[in-house]
Scaffold this motif. Structure first.
Motif, mmCIF file in Angstrom:
data_model
loop_
_atom_site.group_PDB
_atom_site.id
_atom_site.type_symbol
_atom_site.label_atom_id
_atom_site.label_comp_id
_atom_site.label_asym_id
_atom_site.label_seq_id
_atom_site.Cartn_x
_atom_site.Cartn_y
_atom_site.Cartn_z
ATOM 1 N N GLY A 109 44.542 41.775 26.927
ATOM 2 C CA GLY A 109 45.395 42.791 26.341
ATOM 3 C C GLY A 109 44.725 44.145 26.250
ATOM 4 N N THR A 130 46.211 45.239 30.176
ATOM 5 C CA THR A 130 47.456 45.925 29.842
ATOM 6 C C THR A 130 47.609 47.152 30.733
ATOM 7 O OG1 THR A 130 47.534 45.150 27.565
ATOM 8 C CG2 THR A 130 48.609 47.242 28.031
ATOM 9 N N VAL A 143 53.456 51.513 27.264
ATOM 10 C CA VAL A 143 52.937 50.316 27.920
ATOM 11 C C VAL A 143 53.928 49.832 28.970
ATOM 12 C CG1 VAL A 143 52.352 47.890 27.577
ATOM 13 C CG2 VAL A 143 51.529 49.612 25.964
ATOM 14 N N PRO A 146 52.122 44.518 28.726
ATOM 15 C CA PRO A 146 51.160 44.386 27.632
ATOM 16 C C PRO A 146 50.078 43.342 27.855
ATOM 17 C CG PRO A 146 53.215 43.306 27.067
ATOM 18 C CD PRO A 146 53.450 44.005 28.378
#
Length: 232
Positions: A109, A130, A143, A146
């Motif tokens: 992430g 991400t 984003v 993610p």
């Protein structure tokens, strides 16, 4: 390259720290307390992990991609001994997979700014973090992907398909319940730490568990990892 792959979450699976927050503290010390306080409040209010991470990345809206990448390299190089950032048992496992010729893949992430210098130091083959939206060479703060939960499994499945790998021969490492889809995508799963969801899954499925403790220095038997039995 070998016939199998090893997929690793990064923060609190390989690293003993959270790269995203260490980088923020280095790059924007003026906003560190404000941002981390807000993110804790959002998590406490029931926001999902993906939503909290999305809020974190808004901090970088307007920053130049190239300049932030340089800041990431500067952040990581500031540690005289980067190995101190890592959990010993998972790091040893990573090196074992790398040295035997497995495709090593970081799936996190966190984002490229943090992951690129980490991957270079480790000698990882692939990095999937991400993905952030970019416009005119600058991050927008939004984003795109993610890299949480099912996104990690999608990446693992895509990598295995692209390289013609049998999922039954591949391994994945994770520390949080959101890593579960990736762990279920491969034949051998390894749980790092004490997340209750993953601990329950490990007990039910006979998965290996590794300690999330920087003090852990005892050697891992790689054969035990492959058999799925507990580490020594």
């Amino acid at each position: 390259m070998g016939l199998s792959a090893a997929f690793f979450d990064v923060d609190e699976t390989l690293l003993a720290v959270r790269s995203m927050f260490r980088f923020l503290q280095h790059h924007r010390p003026d906003r560190f307390t404000e941002v981390t306080t807000r993110l804790r409040a959002l998590a406490a209010a029931g926001w999902s992990r993906a939503e909290v991470i999305g809020d974190y990345y808004r901090v970088f809206a307007g920053e130049a991609v190239a300049e932030l990448a340089a800041a990431g390299r500067e952040w990581f190089s500031a540690y005289p001994d980067p190995e101190e950032l890592f959990l010993p048992a998972p790091l040893e496992a990573f090196r074992w997979h790398r040295d035997r010729g497995d495709l090593t893949v970081l799936v996190s992430g966190s984002f490229e700014v943090c992951l690129a210098p980490i991957a270079a130091w480790l000698g990882a083959d692939l990095v999937h973090g991400t993905r952030l939206a970019v416009r005119d060479g600058r991050y927008t703060g939004e984003v795109v992907t993610p890299m949480i939960g099912p996104d990690k499994a999608d990446v693992a499945n895509a990598v295995m398909a692209a390289h013609g790998l049998d999922p039954a021969l591949c391994t994945a490492y994770g520390d949080h319940s959101t890593d579960l889809p990736m762990l279920l995508a491969v034949g051998t799963a390894v749980v790092v730490g004490d997340d209750p969801v993953l601990v329950e899954q490990a007990a039910a499925r006979g998965w290996t568990r590794l300690p999330a403790a920087a003090a852990q220095t005892r050697s891992i038997s790689s054969n035990r990892i492959l058999r799925g039995s507990p580490p020594p």
